[in-house]
Scaffold this active site. Structure first.
Site, PDB file in Angstrom:
ATOM      1  CG  ASP A  32      -2.215   0.876   1.099  1.00  0.00           C
ATOM      2  OD1 ASP A  32      -2.123   2.029   0.571  1.00  0.00           O
ATOM      3  OD2 ASP A  32      -3.245   0.134   1.210  1.00  0.00           O
ATOM      4  CE1 TYR A 148     -14.206   3.009  -6.922  1.00  0.00           C
ATOM      5  CE2 TYR A 148     -16.700   2.600  -7.073  1.00  0.00           C
ATOM      6  CZ  TYR A 148     -15.284   2.336  -6.601  1.00  0.00           C
ATOM      7  OH  TYR A 148     -15.244   1.417  -5.790  1.00  0.00           O
ATOM      8  CE  LYS A 152     -13.379  -0.454  -8.040  1.00  0.00           C
ATOM      9  NZ  LYS A 152     -12.435  -1.095  -7.583  1.00  0.00           N
ATOM     10  CD  GLN A 217     -30.255   9.266  -0.575  1.00  0.00           C
ATOM     11  OE1 GLN A 217     -31.458   9.802  -0.502  1.00  0.00           O
ATOM     12  NE2 GLN A 217     -29.332  10.012  -0.317  1.00  0.00           N
ATOM     13  NE  ARG A 282     -25.660   0.789  -7.383  1.00  0.00           N
ATOM     14  CZ  ARG A 282     -24.714   1.968  -7.484  1.00  0.00           C
ATOM     15  NH1 ARG A 282     -23.825   2.306  -6.452  1.00  0.00           N
ATOM     16  NH2 ARG A 282     -24.622   2.350  -8.563  1.00  0.00           N
TER      17      ARG A 282
HETATM   18  P1  NAD Z   1      -9.643   1.683   0.921  1.00  0.00           P
HETATM   19  O1  NAD Z   1      -9.822   3.241   0.464  1.00  0.00           O
HETATM   20  O2  NAD Z   1      -9.915   1.794   2.577  1.00  0.00           O
HETATM   21  O3  NAD Z   1      -8.484   0.924   0.495  1.00  0.00           O
HETATM   22  C1  NAD Z   1      -7.776   1.168  -0.638  1.00  0.00           C
HETATM   23  C2  NAD Z   1      -6.361   1.202  -0.526  1.00  0.00           C
HETATM   24  O4  NAD Z   1      -5.720   1.079  -1.736  1.00  0.00           O
HETATM   25  C3  NAD Z   1      -5.958   2.576   0.313  1.00  0.00           C
HETATM   26  O5  NAD Z   1      -5.332   2.023   1.501  1.00  0.00           O
HETATM   27  C4  NAD Z   1      -5.104   3.213  -0.343  1.00  0.00           C
HETATM   28  O6  NAD Z   1      -4.095   3.813  -0.042  1.00  0.00           O
HETATM   29  C5  NAD Z   1      -4.413   2.077  -1.347  1.00  0.00           C
HETATM   30  N1  NAD Z   1      -3.845   2.812  -2.691  1.00  0.00           N
HETATM   31  C6  NAD Z   1      -4.704   3.563  -3.526  1.00  0.00           C
HETATM   32  N2  NAD Z   1      -3.604   4.012  -4.488  1.00  0.00           N
HETATM   33  C7  NAD Z   1      -2.694   3.447  -4.366  1.00  0.00           C
HETATM   34  C8  NAD Z   1      -1.345   3.276  -5.119  1.00  0.00           C
HETATM   35  N3  NAD Z   1      -1.178   4.133  -5.992  1.00  0.00           N
HETATM   36  N4  NAD Z   1      -0.515   2.401  -4.532  1.00  0.00           N
HETATM   37  C9  NAD Z   1      -0.459   1.721  -3.344  1.00  0.00           C
HETATM   38  N5  NAD Z   1      -1.783   1.633  -2.783  1.00  0.00           N
HETATM   39  C10 NAD Z   1      -2.699   2.676  -3.147  1.00  0.00           C
HETATM   40  O7  NAD Z   1     -11.004   1.169   0.252  1.00  0.00           O
HETATM   41  P2  NAD Z   1     -11.682  -0.085   0.732  1.00  0.00           P
HETATM   42  O8  NAD Z   1     -13.227   0.325   1.139  1.00  0.00           O
HETATM   43  O9  NAD Z   1     -10.946  -1.028   1.350  1.00  0.00           O
HETATM   44  O10 NAD Z   1     -11.869  -0.680  -0.901  1.00  0.00           O
HETATM   45  C11 NAD Z   1     -11.213  -1.977  -1.269  1.00  0.00           C
HETATM   46  C12 NAD Z   1     -11.472  -2.202  -2.659  1.00  0.00           C
HETATM   47  O11 NAD Z   1     -12.741  -2.681  -2.956  1.00  0.00           O
HETATM   48  C13 NAD Z   1     -11.356  -0.843  -3.585  1.00  0.00           C
HETATM   49  O12 NAD Z   1     -10.869  -1.364  -4.889  1.00  0.00           O
HETATM   50  C14 NAD Z   1     -12.775  -0.583  -3.905  1.00  0.00           C
HETATM   51  O13 NAD Z   1     -12.986   0.214  -5.226  1.00  0.00           O
HETATM   52  C15 NAD Z   1     -13.489  -1.827  -3.815  1.00  0.00           C
HETATM   53  N6  NAD Z   1     -14.994  -1.521  -3.461  1.00  0.00           N
HETATM   54  C16 NAD Z   1     -15.154  -1.102  -2.094  1.00  0.00           C
HETATM   55  C17 NAD Z   1     -16.452  -0.944  -1.840  1.00  0.00           C
HETATM   56  C18 NAD Z   1     -16.910  -0.711  -0.443  1.00  0.00           C
HETATM   57  O14 NAD Z   1     -18.135  -0.474  -0.056  1.00  0.00           O
HETATM   58  N7  NAD Z   1     -15.796  -0.367   0.784  1.00  0.00           N
HETATM   59  C19 NAD Z   1     -17.686  -1.071  -2.605  1.00  0.00           C
HETATM   60  C20 NAD Z   1     -17.165  -1.331  -4.062  1.00  0.00           C
HETATM   61  C21 NAD Z   1     -15.960  -1.752  -4.304  1.00  0.00           C
END
Ligand code: NAD
Length: 319
Positions: A32, A148, A152, A217, A282
């Site tokens: 990370d 976003y 995806k 919503q 949703r």
């Molecule tokens: P989060 O933001 O807590 O975790 C994402 C992590 O990615 C962060 O710690 C960030 O520092 C790291 N990151 C970002 N850019 C980076 C880079 N260039 N290099 C290294 N690390 C990097 O998000 P989350 O809620 O834990 O989500 C995890 C995954 O699940 C994501 O891909 C998100 O899109 C997907 N997602 C989450 C949800 C949700 O409800 N939380 C819903 C749909 C999809």
């Protein structure tokens, strides 16, 4: 022993996933940009670096059996739907995914889990708050309501293309609003459940909390432990997805707020203000995951909210 890489291990779901994989006996490397904000990582090795950098992406992929790709430039409605971060979100997340696959493949990784999102579903199917359509096959013709979501969807196709052309074992999940302890609850990237828990915990009895929009919503929310169970079932199966991992317990944002207020034991009123919203309705559609993996969430929303509210309250008391 399985050697796993968790990209995004400093984040919310990634942090929980590291703990979960350790409890299953895996050797785990976390990667990370930042260390985990709320607890020391349980990873055997945690490498700080930028996954947009191909050299770092290659380094973290060496000697790995399975990559869990959760790193993304993301946040809640206040981050995704204002339009202010669109270029960063698309550039950063797409670059991370391009590198994860190409550098992972070159390092000899054969299996990848990719965390996609319910945000890929077309806005035209989510205008009626009582009847949103989010079955996996409704993703096309594509019309996500955010950049976003478009990133995806692009990356889902990228993973599927790599599976086809390089015989990789690819699993894709579309998460629907995952929430829980040890996730962002302030600073602008937090999502509705955490933001509401924070507002309720910080407001004295008899006060009011702000809700974006009219609160009518609808959404569903999945507690993080359930999400981990869904991820494990998918990765251990022969089914590639894409598949929804979410809850079918749909509530309005007003109902979500009332549930948290009831948990707090306070008497609070809601004040509706303008704010970024996303689609009108949703809900997860779990037909496919039930059929293919026999999975659905085991516990009601209120139980996860209780744990999350308690954790956010304790964080605020520490501050
Ligand atoms: P989060 O933001 O807590 O975790 C994402 C992590 O990615 C962060 O710690 C960030 O520092 C790291 N990151 C970002 N850019 C980076 C880079 N260039 N290099 C290294 N690390 C990097 O998000 P989350 O809620 O834990 O989500 C995890 C995954 O699940 C994501 O891909 C998100 O899109 C997907 N997602 C989450 C949800 C949700 O409800 N939380 C819903 C749909 C999809």
């Amino acid at each position: 022993m399985v050697r796993a890489l968790v990209n995004g291990a400093g984040g919310f779901i990634g942090g929980h996933l590291v703990q979960n994989l350790k409890s299953k006996g895996y050797w785990v490397r976390g990667a990370d940009l930042v260390p985990h904000e709320y607890s020391a990582s349980h990873a055997d090795e945690f490498l700080l670096g930028d996954l947009r950098d191909p050299a770092f992406s290659r380094r973290v992929s060496e000697g790995i059996d399975v990559v869990y790709q959760l790193a993304a430039d993301m946040g809640g409605a206040g981050y995704i739907f204002t339009g202010d971060h669109d270029a960063e979100v698309m550039h950063n997340s797409a670059t991370i995914n391009l590198n994860a696959l190409e550098q992972g493949r070159l390092a000899g990784v054969k299996r990848f889990f990719y965390s996609s999102s319910a945000c890929i579903y077309p806005e035209y199917n989510q205008l009626d708050p009582d009847n949103p359509k989010c079955s996996e096959d409704s993703a096309y013709p594509a019309a996500p309501d955010s950049e976003y979501g478009w990133e995806k969807l692009f990356s889902e196709r990228l993973y599927l293309a790599y599976a086809r052309n390089y015989s990789l074992d690819i699993k894709i999940a579309r998460f629907h609003n995952v929430f829980g302890t040890e996730g962002a609850f302030e600073g602008g990237r937090e999502k509705a459940p955490a933001a509401i828990c924070r507002k309720v915990a910080a407001t004295p009895d008899g006060g009011e909390i702000e809700i974006w929009g009219d609160g009518k919503q609808t959404r569903s929310f999945l507690y993080v432990d359930e999400c981990l169970d869904g991820i494990n079932r998918l990765v251990e199966s022969t089914f590639p997805g894409p598949v929804n991992i979410g809850s079918e317990e749909m509530v309005t944002i007003n109902q979500l707020a009332e549930m948290v207020i009831a948990i707090s034991g306070k008497k609070l009123t809601l004040r509706h203000i303008p704010g970024p919203l996303g689609v009108r309705g949703r809900n997860s559609d779990n037909h496919l995951i039930r059929e293919k993996l026999g999975w659905s969430p085991s516990r009601p929303l209120v139980e996860g909210l209780e744990k999350t509210y308690r954790w956010i309250s304790s964080q605020l008391q520490k501050a």
